[in-house]
Motif scaffolding. Structure first.
Motif, mmCIF file in Angstrom:
data_model
loop_
_atom_site.group_PDB
_atom_site.id
_atom_site.type_symbol
_atom_site.label_atom_id
_atom_site.label_comp_id
_atom_site.label_asym_id
_atom_site.label_seq_id
_atom_site.Cartn_x
_atom_site.Cartn_y
_atom_site.Cartn_z
ATOM 1 N N PRO A 117 0.794 -1.223 0.000
ATOM 2 C CA PRO A 117 0.000 0.000 0.000
ATOM 3 C C PRO A 117 0.828 1.275 0.000
ATOM 4 O O PRO A 117 0.320 2.346 -0.355
ATOM 5 N N VAL A 211 -14.384 -2.266 -1.513
ATOM 6 C CA VAL A 211 -13.897 -1.336 -2.524
ATOM 7 C C VAL A 211 -14.081 -1.979 -3.893
ATOM 8 O O VAL A 211 -14.029 -3.205 -4.027
ATOM 9 N N ASN A 213 -13.784 -1.048 -8.494
ATOM 10 C CA ASN A 213 -13.616 -0.144 -9.622
ATOM 11 C C ASN A 213 -14.315 -0.773 -10.828
ATOM 12 O O ASN A 213 -15.113 -1.711 -10.646
ATOM 13 N N GLU A 254 -4.398 -0.684 -8.931
ATOM 14 C CA GLU A 254 -5.084 0.410 -8.236
ATOM 15 C C GLU A 254 -5.912 -0.102 -7.061
ATOM 16 O O GLU A 254 -5.864 0.443 -5.954
ATOM 17 N N ILE A 255 -6.656 -1.182 -7.265
ATOM 18 C CA ILE A 255 -7.526 -1.667 -6.189
ATOM 19 C C ILE A 255 -6.715 -2.353 -5.090
ATOM 20 O O ILE A 255 -7.108 -2.320 -3.917
ATOM 21 N N LYS A 257 -3.830 -1.312 -4.001
ATOM 22 C CA LYS A 257 -3.373 -0.201 -3.147
ATOM 23 C C LYS A 257 -4.503 0.304 -2.269
ATOM 24 O O LYS A 257 -4.317 0.528 -1.054
ATOM 25 N N ARG A 258 -5.684 0.453 -2.830
ATOM 26 C CA ARG A 258 -6.826 0.971 -2.076
ATOM 27 C C ARG A 258 -7.237 0.004 -0.957
ATOM 28 O O ARG A 258 -7.498 0.419 0.182
ATOM 29 N N THR A 261 -4.467 -0.222 1.780
ATOM 30 C CA THR A 261 -4.418 1.019 2.548
ATOM 31 C C THR A 261 -5.529 1.041 3.596
ATOM 32 O O THR A 261 -5.330 1.479 4.742
ATOM 33 N N ARG A 262 -6.706 0.555 3.234
ATOM 34 C CA ARG A 262 -7.807 0.475 4.205
ATOM 35 C C ARG A 262 -7.453 -0.484 5.345
ATOM 36 O O ARG A 262 -7.769 -0.225 6.512
ATOM 37 N N GLU A 337 -8.493 6.070 2.171
ATOM 38 C CA GLU A 337 -7.618 5.454 1.171
ATOM 39 C C GLU A 337 -6.326 6.224 1.026
ATOM 40 O O GLU A 337 -5.582 6.064 0.064
ATOM 41 N N THR A 338 -6.050 7.089 2.003
ATOM 42 C CA THR A 338 -4.783 7.829 2.059
ATOM 43 C C THR A 338 -3.931 7.226 3.159
ATOM 44 O O THR A 338 -4.355 7.176 4.318
#
Length: 345
Positions: A117, A211, A213, A254-255, A257-258, A261-262, A337-338
């Motif tokens: 992440p 999450v 996309n 992308e997903i 990482k998201r 991160t969560r 997600e940061t």
């Protein structure tokens, strides 16, 4: 819904097993084992790390000064290529058979301090490409290719440098064989792909979606065993990693990482887990029943230091959990997600 507060069992169609859910137990006091908090403060390069670029490994081999993902043959492999063949099936009680294969390690990047992440999406995309390439190469010679990551000492990881593993074997492991049989039976009985149908049903309900996309969805599965377990799968029928399009690889990075991160945000720690990919075995010709998916099995239960143990009833009867899948998904959805690395211990 009565099941939100009362004991009940949930069926896992992927393994054809049941799990006992006891949501009324989630607030019980805890006086059991607590883990030591994870220290995130690591240098970008550790001179004493066997996996860092340019360093000498335990067997005396020196790593190249790599950047990005780096793959090498495991110095202490669980499977060997040249094991002499032997088979003993003379007794139904004492059967054995030679197991051959190979084991590799994939360092996600040269950075000793950056887990998935914490890497930029572009760097995770390179990891995805390596997964696909390694699968494609090993699938030519082996019946199964296991791509997985054990993250954190709590999950048995022996080196803190962010890395995963790739094991290829001349046999299809038991867990994969069970999933193969269950998915094939579901297609035969319903005319539908099990996980594609499940994915569509979860999108319409959204209570367990963490999450998503355009191409991927991550959910806490209805039948989850681990407290914050997730299932990550494409939205379209894709039996294997090698079936992913360029866009699907981009959006997988992308997903990942998201989602990860969560996880890190939930208890403000580097969230430990075991994760791995399941797809149609390489030698399988008919793959209409298979759907590619990744399992994330994280052990943390109620804080960064309290974990779930699968003992007692779980070992002797069937899995049991205290937190419902819906409650777990809601808590993960609530996370940012940061990645705020400086707030972790």
């Amino acid at each position: 819904m009565i099941f939100e507060q009362h004991p009940h069992r949930r069926y896992n169609p992927l393994t054809r097993e049941w799990v006992l859910v006891s949501p009324h137990r989630s607030n019980r006091p805890w006086q059991g084992q607590s883990e030591a908090p994870v220290n995130r403060q690591r240098p970008p390069h550790d001179a004493g790390c066997y996996l860092c670029a340019g360093n000498e490994r335990a067997n005396g081999v020196r790593n190249p000064d790599y950047t990005g993902p780096f793959v090498f043959e495991n110095d202490f492999p669980a499977l060997l290529k040249d094991t002499p063949f032997h088979e003993d099936t003379g007794s139904p009680l004492f059967q054995s058979r030679t197991a051959c294969g190979t084991s590799r390690v994939i360092c996600f990047s040269e950075r000793h301090d950056l887990t998935l992440p914490a890497l930029p999406v572009e760097a995770i995309r390179k990891v995805v490409d390596v997964w696909v390439r390694e699968y494609e190469t090993l699938a030519r010679d082996y019946a199964w290719v296991a791509i997985f990551e054990n993250k954190g000492a709590m999950m048995g990881c022996s080196n803190p440098h962010p890395h995963g593993q790739i094991w290829a074997s001349d046999f299809v492991p038991s867990e994969v064989a069970r999933e193969d049989q269950a998915q094939e039976a579901f297609l035969s009985e319903t005319g539908q792909n099990l996980l594609v149908s499940y994915c569509e049903a979860e999108q319409s309900g959204e209570t367990r979606v963490v999450v998503e996309n355009d191409d991927w969805i991550a959910v806490v599965p209805f039948w989850a065993v681990w407290p914050f377990e997730t299932l990550l799968t494409p939205k379209r029928h894709r039996p294997r990693l090698t079936d992913l399009s360029t866009q699907e690889r981009d959006r997988l990075a992308e997903i990942l990482k998201r989602l990860c991160t969560r996880y890190d945000g939930l208890f403000r720690t580097e969230f430990p887990y075991s994760m791995g990919w399941h797809g149609a075995p390489p030698g399988l010709k008919e793959t209409a029943h298979w759907q590619l998916h990744a399992h994330f099995y994280p052990p943390l239960l109620r804080s960064a230091t309290v974990r779930k143990f699968l003992v007692g009833y779980e070992m002797l009867a069937e899995p049991q959990r205290d937190l419902t899948a819906e409650q777990a998904a809601a808590r993960l959805r609530a996370q940012s997600e940061t990645l705020e690395q400086d707030t972790f211990g």
